[in-house]
Design a protein around this motif. Structure first.
Motif, mmCIF file in Angstrom:
data_model
loop_
_atom_site.group_PDB
_atom_site.id
_atom_site.type_symbol
_atom_site.label_atom_id
_atom_site.label_comp_id
_atom_site.label_asym_id
_atom_site.label_seq_id
_atom_site.Cartn_x
_atom_site.Cartn_y
_atom_site.Cartn_z
ATOM 1 N N PRO A 146 0.610 -5.428 13.950
ATOM 2 C CA PRO A 146 1.312 -4.638 12.938
ATOM 3 C C PRO A 146 1.851 -5.545 11.829
ATOM 4 N N ALA A 147 1.684 -5.120 10.589
ATOM 5 C CA ALA A 147 2.176 -5.900 9.447
ATOM 6 C C ALA A 147 3.332 -5.151 8.794
ATOM 7 N N PRO A 148 4.303 -5.844 8.224
ATOM 8 C CA PRO A 148 4.433 -7.287 8.107
ATOM 9 C C PRO A 148 4.557 -7.964 9.471
ATOM 10 N N THR A 154 -5.188 -6.056 11.086
ATOM 11 C CA THR A 154 -3.845 -5.775 10.581
ATOM 12 C C THR A 154 -3.582 -4.274 10.613
ATOM 13 N N LEU A 155 -2.440 -3.888 11.161
ATOM 14 C CA LEU A 155 -2.040 -2.474 11.126
ATOM 15 C C LEU A 155 -0.863 -2.368 10.160
ATOM 16 N N PRO A 156 -1.133 -1.920 8.931
ATOM 17 C CA PRO A 156 -0.028 -1.887 7.966
ATOM 18 C C PRO A 156 1.027 -0.869 8.397
ATOM 19 N N THR A 157 2.292 -1.210 8.209
ATOM 20 C CA THR A 157 3.356 -0.226 8.406
ATOM 21 C C THR A 157 4.018 -0.019 7.053
ATOM 22 N N SER A 158 4.807 1.050 6.947
ATOM 23 C CA SER A 158 5.339 1.393 5.640
ATOM 24 C C SER A 158 6.829 1.100 5.569
ATOM 25 N N VAL A 159 7.257 0.713 4.375
ATOM 26 C CA VAL A 159 8.687 0.500 4.142
ATOM 27 C C VAL A 159 9.434 1.808 4.445
ATOM 28 N N GLY A 179 10.507 2.234 7.916
ATOM 29 C CA GLY A 179 11.303 1.087 8.392
ATOM 30 C C GLY A 179 10.411 0.014 8.985
ATOM 31 N N TYR A 180 9.173 -0.063 8.507
ATOM 32 C CA TYR A 180 8.207 -1.085 8.953
ATOM 33 C C TYR A 180 7.940 -1.003 10.453
ATOM 34 N N ARG A 181 7.821 0.219 10.974
ATOM 35 C CA ARG A 181 7.525 0.345 12.416
ATOM 36 C C ARG A 181 6.187 1.039 12.611
ATOM 37 N N GLY A 241 14.129 -2.524 -9.350
ATOM 38 C CA GLY A 241 12.777 -2.511 -8.783
ATOM 39 C C GLY A 241 12.699 -2.928 -7.325
ATOM 40 N N VAL A 242 13.852 -3.148 -6.683
ATOM 41 C CA VAL A 242 13.828 -3.644 -5.304
ATOM 42 C C VAL A 242 14.361 -2.566 -4.353
ATOM 43 N N THR A 243 13.612 -2.290 -3.285
ATOM 44 C CA THR A 243 14.141 -1.434 -2.224
ATOM 45 C C THR A 243 14.096 -2.249 -0.927
ATOM 46 N N CYS A 244 15.009 -1.926 -0.024
ATOM 47 C CA CYS A 244 15.041 -2.709 1.216
ATOM 48 C C CYS A 244 15.655 -1.880 2.334
ATOM 49 N N PRO A 245 14.885 -1.647 3.410
ATOM 50 C CA PRO A 245 15.484 -0.940 4.543
ATOM 51 C C PRO A 245 16.528 -1.809 5.227
#
Ligand code: PMP
Ligand code: GLU
Length: 403
Positions: free
Chosen positions: A126-128, A146-151, A154-156, A317-321
């Protein structure tokens, strides 16, 4: 005539990318030595000293002449202490013979991947992801997938995405919770749902890297091997670097079903032998302290996480869980891409942005490309509040200067 071009290296070595986290640490160090006031938020290592009783145990080992090779798998006393820790903290029942101590959890991960995976096998990551997993899989001749996860998740990794990625070549799933680089922590229910997918595929194994297990903020850690039916299919990796601020001592371990652990011990016996006898004595002293030392560090990390998160979220321009564990933030910077620096250079990638922040703002972060997530970048907040404040002032100034 012998020239450098005549040198032929192993193809897998040639194909390997250097560790981006270590490369950035080295680059920031070189800039500092050249007189630039660089603040390195690049390598993930606790900025605390190894607790005194552990240091003293190491010194005593030297003074008492405990300086010979130990058993290849690690001292029985250390492996017994690890088995007791895995039972007490993780609800896992491993015998000392199912544990292998190595030169850091990094070696344990490498051994786990190498003994399980062959040419043609697929390794789901899983990425990141932590930078070393895909390179280790490739070095074993396997294919990292690579298994992309989404912001937004929550990147899970979701069970659906896992199920969709499994083929008849899939051999191993690499899990890292709490995660380096995102700080994401899977809930026990989320892990149970992933385990249900794994259970449906014969011959699919899991490598669970739990090195940040105690660095948690209002979250619960569950060992993958503790889920129903998973102990037989899981290689559990852990170590001393993060829990006891022992990065330089180089001590980690894996726990696995006997045939996997014995295979890993065989490889270790031919490649490196046991970790340092001195570090092993120190490791026993560390486990005697329980999780107390890391809990003190976590109180400081939480304060820093909250501070840095607030400052990052205020950036254009920045987001962050909000991460629930580890000591990293992985801001999503896709909206910053395409902007221009004051000298007119276009920021095309996370690498460009990190380069700009290093050269112009003297702050070292690690570009998302290295983690298989080019729309993010990693910031380690295992640094003093003073450095974090200065770094965030500089990052803010740097991003505000983009056009
Ligand atoms: N796994 C993860 C996710 C890590 O962040 C690290 C730290 N580099 C390691 C394994 C290896 O730790 P060490 O080799 O220092 O025990
Ligand atoms: N775990 C740390 C990191 O990810 C140390 C560097 C490394 O071993 O790659 O930055």
């Amino acid at each position: 005539m012998s020239t450098a071009s005549a040198l032929r290296l192993n193809r897998r070595v040639d194909a390997m990318q250097p560790s981006a986290t270590l490369a950035m640490k080295a680059r920031a160090g070189a800039m500092r030595r050249a007189g630039h006031p660089v603040i390195a938020l690049s390598a993930g290592e606790p900025d605390f000293n190894t607790p005194a009783p552990i240091r003293e145990a190491g010194i005593a080992a030297i003074q008492n002449g405990f300086t010979n090779y130990t058993e290849n798998a690690g001292m029985p006393a250390l492996r017994e202490a690890i088995a007791a820790k895995l039972a007490a903290d993780n609800g896992l029942s491993y015998s000392a013979d199912q544990i292998l101590c190595s030169n850091g959890a990094k070696q344990s991960v490498a051994l786990g991947i190498h003994v399980l995976c062959d040419a043609g096998d697929e390794v789901l990551i899983p990425a990141p992801y932590w930078v070393s997993y895909p390179e280790m899989a490739r070095f074993a001749g396997a294919t990292p997938v690579t298994l992309p996860t989404s912001v937004h998740d929550g990147y899970r990794l979701t069970p659906e995405a896992l199920d969709a990625a499994i083929t008849d070549k899939t051999r191993l799933l690499v899990m890292c919770s709490p995660s380096n680089p995102t700080g994401a922590v899977y809930t026990p229910d989320e892990l149970a749902a992933l385990a249900a997918v794994v259970r449906a595929y014969d011959g699919l194994y899991v490598l669970s890297d739990e090195i940040y297990e105690h660095v948690l903020y209002d979250a619960e850690h569950r060992s993958f091997a503790a889920l129903p039916g998973m102990q037989e299919r899981t290689v559990t990796v852990n170590g001393f670097s993060k829990a006891y601020a022992m990065t330089g001592w180089r001590l980690g371990y894996l726990a696995a079903p006997a045939p996997i652990r014995d295979a890993a011990a065989k490889v270790q016996g031919q490649f490196t032998s046991a970790p340092s006898s001195i570090s092993q004595k120190a490791g026993i002293a560390a486990l005697e302290m329980g999780p107390g030392p890391v809990q003190e560090m976590v109180a400081a990390f939480r304060q820093r996480r909250d501070y840095v998160l607030e400052r990052l979220r205020a950036l254009p321009g920045v987001t962050c869980p909000e991460p629930q564990g580890a000591f990293y933030l992985f801001p999503h910077i896709a909206d910053v891409l395409g902007a221009r620096t004051p000298d007119g250079t276009r920021i095309e990638s996370s690498e460009d942005l990190c380069f700009y922040l290093l050269e112009h703002c003297h702050v070292a972060l690690v570009p998302g490309e290295a983690f298989g997530a080019p729309e993010g970048m990693r910031l380690s907040y295992a640094s003093s509040m003073e450095d974090l404040e200065t770094a965030l002032d500089r990052i803010t100034e740097g991003l505000n200067a983009l056009r």
